[in-house]
Design an enzyme around this catalytic site. Structure first.
Site, PDB file in Angstrom:
ATOM      1  N   LYS A   1      -2.112 -16.236   8.034  1.00 50.65           N
ATOM      2  CA  LYS A   1      -1.328 -15.325   8.930  1.00 50.65           C
ATOM      3  C   LYS A   1      -0.516 -16.346   9.910  1.00 50.65           C
ATOM      4  O   LYS A   1       0.691 -16.475   9.662  1.00 50.65           O
ATOM      5  CB  LYS A   1      -2.226 -14.373   9.537  1.00 50.65           C
ATOM      6  CG  LYS A   1      -2.621 -13.123   8.558  1.00 50.65           C
ATOM      7  CD  LYS A   1      -2.750 -11.805   8.954  1.00 50.65           C
ATOM      8  CE  LYS A   1      -2.891 -10.870   8.001  1.00 50.65           C
ATOM      9  NZ  LYS A   1      -4.119 -10.679   7.394  1.00 50.65           N
TER      10      LYS A   1
ATOM     11  N   TYR B   1       0.715  -1.264   0.143  1.00 53.46           N
ATOM     12  CA  TYR B   1      -0.096  -0.064   0.031  1.00 53.46           C
ATOM     13  C   TYR B   1       1.025   1.318   0.029  1.00 53.46           C
ATOM     14  O   TYR B   1       0.661   2.281   0.817  1.00 53.46           O
ATOM     15  CB  TYR B   1      -0.912  -0.132   1.275  1.00 53.46           C
ATOM     16  CG  TYR B   1      -2.011  -0.876   1.196  1.00 53.46           C
ATOM     17  CD1 TYR B   1      -3.168  -0.599   0.219  1.00 53.46           C
ATOM     18  CD2 TYR B   1      -1.783  -2.292   1.425  1.00 53.46           C
ATOM     19  CE1 TYR B   1      -4.301  -1.455  -0.096  1.00 53.46           C
ATOM     20  CE2 TYR B   1      -3.228  -3.089   1.049  1.00 53.46           C
ATOM     21  CZ  TYR B   1      -3.976  -2.731   0.155  1.00 53.46           C
ATOM     22  OH  TYR B   1      -5.287  -3.617  -0.002  1.00 53.46           O
TER      23      TYR B   1
ATOM     24  N   TYR C   1     -12.511  -7.017   5.461  1.00 56.32           N
ATOM     25  CA  TYR C   1     -11.361  -7.029   4.612  1.00 56.32           C
ATOM     26  C   TYR C   1     -10.926  -8.556   4.152  1.00 56.32           C
ATOM     27  O   TYR C   1     -10.873  -9.415   5.089  1.00 56.32           O
ATOM     28  CB  TYR C   1     -10.166  -6.310   5.405  1.00 56.32           C
ATOM     29  CG  TYR C   1      -8.923  -6.427   4.594  1.00 56.32           C
ATOM     30  CD1 TYR C   1      -8.620  -5.840   3.510  1.00 56.32           C
ATOM     31  CD2 TYR C   1      -7.698  -7.618   4.698  1.00 56.32           C
ATOM     32  CE1 TYR C   1      -7.495  -5.915   2.552  1.00 56.32           C
ATOM     33  CE2 TYR C   1      -6.777  -7.945   4.217  1.00 56.32           C
ATOM     34  CZ  TYR C   1      -6.528  -7.004   3.016  1.00 56.32           C
ATOM     35  OH  TYR C   1      -5.477  -7.238   2.121  1.00 56.32           O
TER      36      TYR C   1
ATOM     37  N   ASP D   1     -13.755 -16.278   7.394  1.00 57.65           N
ATOM     38  CA  ASP D   1     -12.473 -15.729   7.032  1.00 57.65           C
ATOM     39  C   ASP D   1     -11.660 -15.669   8.496  1.00 57.65           C
ATOM     40  O   ASP D   1     -11.606 -14.526   9.416  1.00 57.65           O
ATOM     41  CB  ASP D   1     -12.327 -14.455   6.320  1.00 57.65           C
ATOM     42  CG  ASP D   1     -10.866 -14.102   5.792  1.00 57.65           C
ATOM     43  OD1 ASP D   1     -10.073 -14.592   6.707  1.00 57.65           O
ATOM     44  OD2 ASP D   1     -10.681 -13.145   5.036  1.00 57.65           O
TER      45      ASP D   1
HETATM   46  C1  LIG Z   1      -4.618 -10.509   5.926  1.00 55.73           C
HETATM   47  C2  LIG Z   1      -5.718 -11.048   5.794  1.00 55.73           C
HETATM   48  C3  LIG Z   1      -6.159 -11.554   4.332  1.00 55.73           C
HETATM   49  C4  LIG Z   1      -5.385 -11.543   3.296  1.00 55.73           C
HETATM   50  O1  LIG Z   1      -4.069 -12.364   3.486  1.00 55.73           O
HETATM   51  P1  LIG Z   1      -2.833 -12.387   2.745  1.00 55.73           P
HETATM   52  O2  LIG Z   1      -1.766 -13.410   3.122  1.00 55.73           O
HETATM   53  O3  LIG Z   1      -2.066 -10.835   3.079  1.00 55.73           O
HETATM   54  O4  LIG Z   1      -2.932 -12.416   1.120  1.00 55.73           O
HETATM   55  C5  LIG Z   1      -7.427 -12.033   4.238  1.00 55.73           C
HETATM   56  N1  LIG Z   1      -8.505 -11.941   5.305  1.00 55.73           N
HETATM   57  C6  LIG Z   1      -8.284 -11.698   6.402  1.00 55.73           C
HETATM   58  C7  LIG Z   1      -9.103 -11.319   7.251  1.00 55.73           C
HETATM   59  C8  LIG Z   1      -6.763 -10.929   6.520  1.00 55.73           C
HETATM   60  O5  LIG Z   1      -6.494 -10.495   7.869  1.00 55.73           O
END
Ligand SMILES: *Cc1c(COP(=O)(O)O)cnc(C)c1O
Length: 441
Positions: A291, A35, A163, A262
């Site tokens: 993550k 970003y 997100y 997610d």
């Molecule tokens: C960080 C994140 C993503 C994307 O993961 P990347 O490894 O950066 O592609 C998707 N969903 C959530 C909730 C996130 O925190």
């Protein structure tokens, strides 16, 4: 500060043999960062090593990492168990294609994830980043609906404030304002958005009525509901009432939609339960993790789904799930994931997250009296100070660094998601730096 300034100030070139001035200048001019524009407006801070909760700068200064490298390094850096697992794997098989071949680290990690995950999630797809696992989750839902005789169910019901990643499909389910969908009209698929789930349980009934209404209005073209459980992370660090998750489950059951949760940010203990959805006892049909999966050593994510979703999505015209990354289930990353999840099995994370929550509640308290602070909130090992204006990232960061802490504020937020091993003293130092950065930014 330019690279040359940095170099002169700390006199590095001579002692380390690395021409930091040149490196930082080239970085600023040519290397794209997350970003950010290229060339960069502000030079990046160089890091040479990391250990425990600390990052080491070329001049020997150490910073407590209040970000856990974007929420990944939950056990701290260079944990001996993860280090050893990766080294051992490196000496055997760093990588091999996953088409037609398999290996123990992938199978064992898949078994581990199935045993840890909410009941029913029994099929595992390894992806190389969180965003890609979200793409795979969206595809699985689309193939499921199509093979169930509903090719017209092609849209997703997502939440404002959410997100889910930066690839085009994932972007389409991110908050339309924060995700700047207006820049991408005609490129990013238009989805259906429901308002952000409320933090207070008193506001839930009204929100539930709205989302039920939206779902029945659009049900004929919806494949699934996509949401981050409990905490909406990069879309604004919003916390919400766990009972809203039960509402999402009801909406899905009533209209034949799949529920995609997610857990890339919330999974592996961050909010105080192993998965955030466990706080409400809600079982998703599809779940994404990433993550913290490898404890921050390597990029790895996974999409998990139920047997029914896997079976139906694998049928139809294609006869398979249409996705297969080159580095799928990379053995080094899987070995790191096995070691990291093994560390979680001891259960120490739970006491640590509760301890950090208490520490953050105490140390962030004073932020409430800082002019320009709109809200202070803490959940598990997440502490957030929200301002009433966009944060001046450069000055907030500088202030935190001067106090020996690394923070990376965004939008109107100064926040921390520290490693679980952060001791009380360091949690207090992070809290003070967040308050100072909020005052400076
Ligand atoms: C960080 C994140 C993503 C994307 O993961 P990347 O490894 O950066 O592609 C998707 N969903 C959530 C909730 C996130 O925190």
């Amino acid at each position: 500060m330019t690279g040359t300034d940095w170099d002169r100030r700390v006199g590095l070139g001579a002692t380390t043999g690395t021409d930091w001035g040149r490196l930082i200048d080239f970085d600023r001019e040519h290397v794209w960062h997350p970003y950010a524009p290229s060339p960069l407006a502000t030079a990046s801070l160089p890091v040479v090593a990391a250990s425990g909760v600390r990052l080491e700068l070329p001049d020997g200064r150490q910073l407590i990492d209040g970000m856990a490298s974007w929420w990944t390094a939950v056990h701290g850096y260079r944990h001996p168990v993860i280090d050893a697992a990766v080294r051992e794997q490196l000496s055997r098989l760093p990588h091999v294609m996953f088409g037609g071949l398999t290996h123990a680290p992938a199978v064992q990690l898949a078994e581990r994830l199935v045993s840890m995950a909410p009941a029913g999630l029994e099929h595992v797809f390894f992806a190389d980043s969180g965003s890609v696992s979200v793409e795979v989750a969206l595809k699985v839902c689309l193939q499921y609906q199509r093979n169930n005789g509903h090719p017209e169910r092609r849209k997703f019901l997502a939440l404002e404030g959410g997100y889910h990643g930066d690839t085009l499909g994932a972007m389409s389910v991110c908050d339309p304002v924060g995700g700047m969908h207006r820049l991408w009209t005609g490129v990013v698929t238009e989805q259906v958005f429901a308002p952000r789930p409320p933090a207070r349980s008193e506001d839930r009934a009204q929100w539930a009525a709205t989302i039920h209404g939206l779902a029945s209005q659009h049900a004929g073209k919806l494949a699934a509901v996509v949401a981050e459980p409990l905490v909406q992370g990069a879309g604004g660090m919003w916390f919400y009432d766990p009972a809203c998750l039960s509402t999402l489950r009801e909406v899905c059951d009533r209209h034949g939609l799949l529920l995609v949760l997610d857990e890339i940010a919330t999974g592996f203990g961050r909010t105080g339960t192993l998965f955030a959805s466990s706080a409400a006892g809600v079982l998703p049909d599809v779940m994404c993790v990433g993550k913290a999966l490898t404890g921050g050593d390597m990029s790895l994510a996974a999409m998990l789904c139920t047997g029914e979703v896997a079976r139906v999505a694998s049928g139809g015209e294609a006869g398979c799930l249409m996705h297969g990354p080159t580095y799928m289930a990379n053995p080094l990353a899987c070995a790191a994931g096995l070691a990291s999840t093994e560390l979680l099995l001891s259960g120490q994370w739970e006491r640590d997250v509760r301890r950090i929550e208490k520490g953050l509640l105490e140390s962030l308290g004073p932020a409430r009296r800082v002019p320009g602070v709109k809200d202070v909130r803490v959940l598990g090992a997440i502490g957030v100070v929200q301002l009433d204006h966009p944060v001046d990232v450069a000055s907030a960061t500088r202030d935190a660094v001067a106090r020996g802490v690394w923070l990376r504020p965004f939008r109107d937020l100064v926040y921390t998601m520290p490693p679980y091993i952060t001791n009380d003293e360091d949690v207090a130092a992070i809290g003070e730096a967040v308050v100072a950065a909020a005052a400076a930014g």
